[in-house]
Write an enzyme that holds these catalytic residues in place. Sequence first.
Site, mmCIF file in Angstrom:
data_model
loop_
_atom_site.group_PDB
_atom_site.id
_atom_site.type_symbol
_atom_site.label_atom_id
_atom_site.label_comp_id
_atom_site.label_asym_id
_atom_site.label_seq_id
_atom_site.Cartn_x
_atom_site.Cartn_y
_atom_site.Cartn_z
ATOM 1 N N HIS B 127 0.831 -1.201 0.000
ATOM 2 C CA HIS B 127 0.000 0.000 0.000
ATOM 3 C C HIS B 127 0.871 1.259 0.000
ATOM 4 C CE1 HIS B 127 -3.063 2.941 1.130
ATOM 5 N NE2 HIS B 127 -2.333 3.276 2.181
ATOM 6 N N ARG B 229 -9.951 11.416 -1.027
ATOM 7 C CA ARG B 229 -8.613 11.561 -1.628
ATOM 8 C C ARG B 229 -8.332 12.958 -2.139
ATOM 9 N NH1 ARG B 229 -6.505 7.341 0.879
ATOM 10 N NH2 ARG B 229 -7.576 5.401 0.330
ATOM 11 N N GLN B 232 -7.552 15.009 0.888
ATOM 12 C CA GLN B 232 -6.254 14.555 1.394
ATOM 13 C C GLN B 232 -5.087 15.120 0.577
ATOM 14 O OE1 GLN B 232 -6.033 10.267 1.586
ATOM 15 N NE2 GLN B 232 -3.990 10.233 2.472
ATOM 16 N N GLU B 355 -5.860 2.650 -5.077
ATOM 17 C CA GLU B 355 -4.874 1.729 -5.625
ATOM 18 C C GLU B 355 -5.485 0.813 -6.684
ATOM 19 O OE1 GLU B 355 -3.844 0.775 -1.271
ATOM 20 O OE2 GLU B 355 -2.277 -0.171 -2.463
#
Lengths: 415, 415
Positions: B127, B229, B232, B355
């Site tokens: 990750h 995201r 972030q 991912e």
Amino acid sequence: MSGLVRSWVESANSPTTDFPLNNLPCGVFSTPDLTPRCGVAIGAMILDLGAVDHGLDQSLFAAPAWNAVMAAGPQVWAALRARLMALLSDPAHQAAVTPHLVAQAGARLHLPFVVAEFTDFYASKHHATNVGTLFRGAQNALPHNWLSIPIGYNGRASSVVVSGTDVLRPWGQMKGPDHDMPAFLPSRRFDFELEMGAIVGMPSTGMVSVQQADDMIFGYVLLNDWSARDIQAWEYQPLGPFQAKATATTISPWIVTKPALEPFRTQTPPRDRPLLPYLREPGPMLYDIVLEVALAPEGAGETVIARSNYAHMYYSAAQQLCHHTSSGCAMRTGDLLGSGTISGPTKGSRGALLELTSGGKEPIPLATGGTRSFLQDGDTLTLRGAAIDAGYRIGFGACTGTIRPAVDLPDWAKD
Amino acid sequence: MSGLVRSWVESANSPTTDFPLNNLPCGVFSTPDLTPRCGVAIGAMILDLGAVDHGLDQSLFAAPAWNAVMAAGPQVWAALRARLMALLSDPAHQAAVTPHLVAQAGARLHLPFVVAEFTDFYASKHHATNVGTLFRGAQNALPHNWLSIPIGYNGRASSVVVSGTDVLRPWGQMKGPDHDMPAFLPSRRFDFELEMGAIVGMPSTGMVSVQQADDMIFGYVLLNDWSARDIQAWEYQPLGPFQAKATATTISPWIVTKPALEPFRTQTPPRDRPLLPYLREPGPMLYDIVLEVALAPEGAGETVIARSNYAHMYYSAAQQLCHHTSSGCAMRTGDLLGSGTISGPTKGSRGALLELTSGGKEPIPLATGGTRSFLQDGDTLTLRGAAIDAGYRIGFGACTGTIRPAVDLPDWAKD
């Protein structure tokens, strides 16, 4: 700006006391005869709220913490203040109230509230620029987001302690610039951070406005966010400070409430670029609070190493709290918001040794001899702060801590 | 590896149940007739611990939370488990115990413990490499400290919710690559993170060893650290994720305790470079727990979008907890430690849409038609996990949440 409100507690009328009747800050105290309980400071005394007739539900003071009062809301806060002002100003109450006054000199002060969660911000532009230059170079000093976001990160509530608690020098991972691999050592660059802490009194769910955020705040404390710069430098990328800030965070013993600070409200500085609408302030939400930092080596007198002012901040606590809720994050009674290190524009107004000594390269002299780059074992570091008007001052009491040597390394941690 | 332990509760002997007698996970439940209270799952039933004769101090179960039991320590944990194993295996107890069994189908599950503080880690090398590549490029994917430090950051305990709680799409600041200035918008890149959560049962002061840390852990839950995201990417420098992770963190309703997982202990993988001595494990401290992630659009069936295993982690929860205490940080009963997103070596074993879709550039197909780059309103995301042996499985129950549309923007936040 109504000037000093006089009390029949004579020591409260001194122009040098931190605790005139205008202040009435909230703390928790004990004596050899009294278990820990809520009190307010008045001059050189503390009024025991578990005993005096303040007219409120006594269960609000059942625990040695201000959380129940905070959760009761602004109307209760106002009613309590009004009643205490009356009790302590009108000599007619002197006989009934005096038995419930305790001398501060004989009392021990405890953490004034149960800290729900602790968030620390990064809201002084001078500090962000100074530290950014040291960590990332002058080109990348102020992150591009900084002028739009009150940058914050979650800290550790379990590490918050009251003024007077010793602080053990931490162990941690660090890596010198000349080493390929880190080592586990006691911090050699242990530092303080001069901050104010805002305490959330009323909880929220969903996003709140800056005005609503200001209304939720119960009061303010002085706050020292002890920081291990060598641990921080090695650990902080990419997810921010962690163990560097987890040893201890010291707060002053007295919560100064918003009404006491009301005459000292002031505007945040002009914006370098416009804020998004949700962060715009409907009025002045910073405070003019004069701050100083003093360092005393073991057994020696102290040197004032920095003088600053809370008004230097780019973002107010209300803006920070508003932003904190913007994603829907619930806030709770007892949440503590650190302002971030408060640094002013001049070198003597920087709020951390990291900045005062340019990363340790320019040690500062002490009046009692010697110099300091970072804190040494035995050093006592004290923050003081007060909002000052003609004839009176609204103080917080000292926020102090003494550095003790790192504990011996346990066997399982040795090579 | 003793195989299934049989119970007189027949549904607990099914090879497909998550809750054989070997498991006995801890939860809090209510029914239309029963207020929230502690229970353990057994097959399709829940045993009401406030009513059955378990031989322990009944005050441990006075509150609808497992914190009191956790704080009572490992001897009490072991005594409770031994007594419940006896009560539910020996048919002699069936008549006395049966009145205190409640069908799971008719019960509502609540947060099983009061979360003291929440820390999230970053402990899957796959990750960290995948996300690092997306955020910082392949050259800087894995930070230099990553192989030495179980990187973690403090999260927000107030945002932890139990499985089944709806999740409101958050608003937040974000800045597109083609824009100079940020905007305040509902997140367009809202994501899940597949994690395990370790729950601190016993508190600590000062630094603890990896073995002591393992001893302090009461049990594990599934954990979904919902992540915006776009928020972030704009906010996380330099102090780490903040509002991107503060909307909600969902945990499974059942705490699976360490004894139930004992047969499934496994080693962390070989070290890419040696750990400092304090972080070395005295024995296997990860667990072989099979994990899957399913996504169901509103009104449609689900697609399993990822399959992984907790054993893929580079650091165990015990290592993370040890590191968490290294600076002297006190840990408390009810602290929750997120493992960090669990991604395996293959594309289908990645634990986040970020991912799985290579940052949104390669949407994944759904079995029911359509694709997903990030979560859409109405999507239900479910984590499942179980440690599986011949003839039985130790499950956690589902960890699920449905995305609801962002609330309307309040007037004060509009331009």
